[in-house]
Every structure is written in structure tokens, then in C-alpha cells.
Design an enzyme around this catalytic site. Structure first.
Site, PDB file in Angstrom:
ATOM      1  N   HIS A   7     -32.552 -40.461  15.053  1.00 37.33           N
ATOM      2  CA  HIS A   7     -33.710 -41.122  14.434  1.00 37.33           C
ATOM      3  C   HIS A   7     -33.291 -41.936  13.199  1.00 37.33           C
ATOM      4  CE1 HIS A   7     -36.487 -38.657  16.881  1.00 37.33           C
ATOM      5  NE2 HIS A   7     -35.617 -37.699  16.661  1.00 37.33           N
ATOM      6  N   SER A  46     -22.081 -67.012   5.368  1.00 39.30           N
ATOM      7  CA  SER A  46     -23.260 -67.651   4.791  1.00 39.30           C
ATOM      8  C   SER A  46     -22.902 -69.013   4.228  1.00 39.30           C
ATOM      9  CB  SER A  46     -23.850 -66.763   3.682  1.00 39.30           C
ATOM     10  OG  SER A  46     -24.894 -67.441   3.001  1.00 39.30           O
ATOM     11  N   LYS A  50     -19.766 -63.549   1.751  1.00 38.89           N
ATOM     12  CA  LYS A  50     -20.504 -62.751   2.738  1.00 38.89           C
ATOM     13  C   LYS A  50     -19.825 -62.856   4.111  1.00 38.89           C
ATOM     14  CE  LYS A  50     -25.296 -61.809   4.065  1.00 38.89           C
ATOM     15  NZ  LYS A  50     -25.225 -61.840   5.533  1.00 38.89           N
ATOM     16  N   GLU A  58     -23.143 -59.411  17.131  1.00 39.05           N
ATOM     17  CA  GLU A  58     -24.353 -60.224  17.259  1.00 39.05           C
ATOM     18  C   GLU A  58     -24.305 -61.088  18.521  1.00 39.05           C
ATOM     19  OE1 GLU A  58     -24.678 -62.362  13.606  1.00 39.05           O
ATOM     20  OE2 GLU A  58     -25.394 -60.615  12.472  1.00 39.05           O
TER      21      GLU A  58
END
Length: 463
Positions: free
Chosen positions: A184, A314, A320, A327
Site C-alpha cells: 500500500h 529539465s 535534474k 518512463e
């Protein structure tokens, strides 16, 4: 445009202007003109399959005495060129066309007839010779099965084996690292990193087994059913012989259909395979999302692992780095899932003796196979093989996890265990500190019962 740019061809509907240098003829050009819908074209695997089918048909028709040796040899030579990709530019048709794929079958017949005619120095007819004993209604379903089968065996299964190998190697490398399990998205009992990777590996193994099981139905070929499943205009032995010829050429266990009426009117085997492809996609989605969570941070996230830094993340935030490979894999999984919906709807579109969404089924099925293969290689080589582990952070989180109190349940009971866990969490203290105060257990006994490595091995913890 000058008259030098086009030639005039004829079919049963009349004259058609065809590009002068095109290998195809009137029926292909009509389809080019009729279906200017999308840039989507049949992939290489499908054109290869059509070439193999037409070449096998010529060989069988020669064996059966239906074609003379010279004509059969010329057709087979032309088909080999098509199968090997020498003329892919001569297959310009949109996949959104007549639902039987007749336009593409005639495209192949015309291209092969032109090539064979040039070899012989005399006319080879696209229908009478190249399409002998065949119909679009059995050629295209056969091409779907043949191309998808070969793509799974030659592309996808090796890619999944490669991914499984990368997972197993990484699991062996990281077997000594204990991390926090999560259910969870909440802290749970500890596991070894190798155990999590082993779960992924087993998913991929089962995916391969599911695919191989589906191949058993995909190996059945519709060729021989011709127009409606009766085999009209084909030699009675044609279907069995062409399946044997394709098995010989490819080295795969192709066989003629158990029932041509089923093979022409339905695409259940393609729908079944698509479902298994979707299952593989689901496995990859789970793995990719787990990697994203584990890599999240580096400060405010979980930050257990660091994926390879492949590109700046980025255009505005310097330094970053994003989890670009996971992805990309999630998008592949989404595409395959969407393709499965299209294939399912296509499979439902069998009206009486013919399915009429064959081209879109073929395109989506082959795309799913291809992109899953590519994603599997990418995930193995640019994510799994190269990620590093923040062992210090992982160890600190495991040691401060109050859920470890679960291991004390057989000794102190659930209720007291819950009190200890809540107290430790509320006061920001270690579980051992609180347990020493609230139980009669010694420090040594607690170290024994709460040993994270032992807890990953299951069973009841005993003193």
C-alpha cells in the site's frame, strides 16, 4: 505532369495511371487513391511473410503440376527479393483499407508478377500465376499468423530472455542488501533486494511461457481455405503442402488449420496472443514504476537506488536527472494495452465467413511485439544493469522501521506489538529501545528476533 511520369495500366474497372517506375499495377494504384487516410504502412515483418507465402505457393503449385518450372522459378526468385526487403517501397498502401487486405494481397501479386516477368522476358499474371490456389481471404490471415509467430520467436522471446538474464544477474549482485518492503506504499517487513528482483524475473519468465503457449494456436495457417473456407480453386493438398513448405523454410512448426472456416472468419489466435502481449506489458509497467519509486528523490523521495544518468532532465532546473528509461517503458506498456483493445475489437469483426479488420489487427499485433522487444532490451541494458544502490540509506531506513515489531508477535502478541510500534514511531525512537522498556526481552534476544536478514527468510522467529 508530363506523360513520361506515368504509364497506363488496365484492370476490370478500366484504365488507371500508375507511376512509370512502380512495380505494382492498376489495383494497387486504385487502393493508393482510395485510402489516403494515414501514414501507417504494413511493417517489414508482414511484407516478409507475404513474400514467403507467395514463394511457398509457387513451389507447391510446381510440385502439384499446376505451374511450369520456369514460371515457378521466376516467381520464387521474385518472392525471395520481396521477403528479403528489396522492394518494401513498392508496398505503399495504408493499413486502413479494405478489411480483407485484398489491396495488399494484390499489391504483392502485382509486384511479384512484374519482377517475375522481367526475369522470364514474358508476362506472368498476378492473379492466374502468382495468386494461383490462393485468395486474399486466406493469404492475409496466414500472413498475420506467420509474421507474428516469427516476430515473437525471433525478436520478443530473445529480448525477454535478455531482460530476465539482466534481472537474475543484478539479483545475485545485490543479494546481501536488505531493504524495506512496502505494501500500500507503506512500510512493511524487510526483503532482500534480490527477492524483489527475483519477483520481476519470475514475471518475465511466466510471460515467455504464456507467449510460447499462444504460439501453438498461431502456428495454424489459413492457407488452403481460399475464398470462404471451402478451398475452392485450390488443389485439395494445397493447404497441407504450403504449411509444410513454410515450416521447412522457416524452421518453425507451422501446420494447416484444423478448420478453414474458423481461420478465415475469426482472428481468435491473434486476440489470444495480443492478450499475452498485454500481460507482458503489464509486467514491464509494474517493474518500470517500481524503479521510478525506488529512484525517486534524490532528497525528498525514497532514494534507494540511482538509475544511470542518461540525459539532463529539465530545461529549467539544472542538475535534474529523470528516470527516462522506465518512463519510456511505461509508455510502451500503455501503447500495447491500447493495441490490445483495437485487436480485440478487430477480432470481434468477423462477419459470417470473413473477418474484415485484418490489416489493423496485423499492424497493431506486430507493433506490440516490436516495441515490447525494444523496451525489454532498453530496460535490461540502460536501467537494470546499471543502477546503483544507496546502501547506507537503505540500512538506516530498515533499522528505524517500526513494522519490524511484527517479528515479535509470536513472543509478545499482536496487541503489545502494536503499542510498541506506535510508541517508537511517535517518539522517533528505535523499536529496540521501546521494546526493551515495554517487554521482558533482553537486548541480545531483541537483536536475534529483529535481525533484518533473518526476517527475509520467513518462518516464525524463535529464541
Amino acid at each position: 505532369m508530363s506523360s513520361q511520369e506515368f504509364r497506363i495500366e488496365h484492370d476490370s474497372l478500366g484504365e488507371v495511371s500508375v507511376p512509370k517506375d512502380a512495380l505494382y499495377a492498376a489495383q494497387t494504384q486504385r487502393a493508393v487513391d482510395n485510402f489516403p487516410i494515414s501514414p501507417l504502412r504494413f511493417p517489414r515483418q508482414f511484407i516478409r511473410a507475404v513474400g514467403l507465402i507467395k514463394g511457398a505457393a509457387a513451389a507447391v503449385n510446381l510440385d502439384l503440376g499446376q505451374l511450369d518450372a520456369e514460371t515457378a522459378a521466376a516467381i520464387q526468385s521474385a518472392c525471395a527479393e520481396v521477403a528479403h526487403g528489396a522492394h518494401d517501397a513498392q508496398f505503399p498502401l495504408d493499413i486502413f483499407q479494405t478489411g480483407s487486405g485484398t489491396s495488399t494481397n494484390m499489391n504483392a501479386n502485382e509486384v511479384i508478377a512484374t519482377l517475375a516477368s522481367r526475369i522470364l522476358g514474358r508476362s506472368v499474371h498476378p492473379n492466374d500465376h502468382v495468386n494461383m490456389g490462393q485468395s486474399s481471404n486466406d493469404v492475409i490471415p496466414t500472413a498475420i499468423h506467420l509474421s507474428a509467430f516469427l516476430a515473437v520467436v525471433e525478436e520478443l522471446l530473445p529480448a525477454l530472455q535478455h531482460l530476465q538474464g539482466a534481472l537474475d544477474a543484478k539479483a545475485a549482485e545485490l543479494d546481501g542488501i536488505v531493504t524495506t518492503g512496502r505494501t500500500h506504499l507503506m512500510d512493511a517487513m524487510p526483503i532482500r533486494l534480490s527477492q524483489g528482483l527475483g519477483g520481476w524475473s519470475n514475471q518475465i519468465d511466466k510471460g515467455q511461457r504464456r507467449l510460447r503457449d499462444a504460439l501453438a494456436r498461431l502456428a495454424e495457417l489459413a492457407q488452403g481455405g481460399t475464398a470462404v473456407g471451402t478451398g475452392i480453386n485450390a488443389h485439395p493438398e494445397f493447404g497441407e503442402r504450403i504449411a509444410a513448405k513454410l515450416a521447412e523454410v522457416t524452421g518453425q512448426p507451422f501446420r494447416t488449420s484444423e478448420n478453414y472456416f474458423e481461420s478465415l472468419s475469426s482472428q481468435d489466435a491473434a486476440v489470444e496472443l495480443s492478450g499475452q502481449l498485454k500481460t507482458v506489458a503489464t509486467s514491464l509497467m509494474k517493474m518500470a514504476n517500481d524503479l521510478r519509486w525506488m529512484n525517486s528523490g534524490p532528497i525528498a523521495g525514497i532514494g534507494e537506488i540511482e538509475l544511470p544518468a542518461l540525459q539532463p532532465g529539465s530545461s529549467i532546473m539544472p542538475g535534474k536527472i529523470n528516470p527516462v528509461i522506465p518512463e519510456a517503458v511505461t509508455m510502451v506498456a500503455a501503447q500495447v494495452t491500447g493495441n490490445d483493445v483495437t485487436i480485440t475489437l478487430g477480432g470481434q469483426s468477423g462477419s459470417f465467413q470473413l473477418n474484415v479488420m485484418l490489416p489493423v489487427i496485423a499492424y497493431n499485433l506486430l507493433q506490440s511485439i516490436s516495441i515490447l522487444a525494444g523496451a525489454s532490451h532498453l530496460l535490461a541494458d540502460r536501467a537494470i544493469a546499471g543502477f546503483t544502490v544507496n546502501a547506507e540509506r537503505i540500512g538506516r531506513l530498515v533499522d528505524s522501521n517500526p513494522i519490524l515489531v511484527t517479528a515479535l508477535n509470536p513472543v509478545i502478541g499482536y496487541e503489545l506489538g502494536a503499542q510498541i510500534a506506535k510508541t517508537a514511531y511517535a517518539q522517533g525512537r528505535t523499536l529496540k529501545e521501546v521494546a526493551l522498556e515495554m517487554t521482558d526481552l533482553s537486548a541480545g534476544e531483541l537483536d536475534e528476533l529483529l535481525d533484518p536478514r533473518k526476517l527475509t527468510e520467513g518462518g516464525i522467529q524463535q529464541l
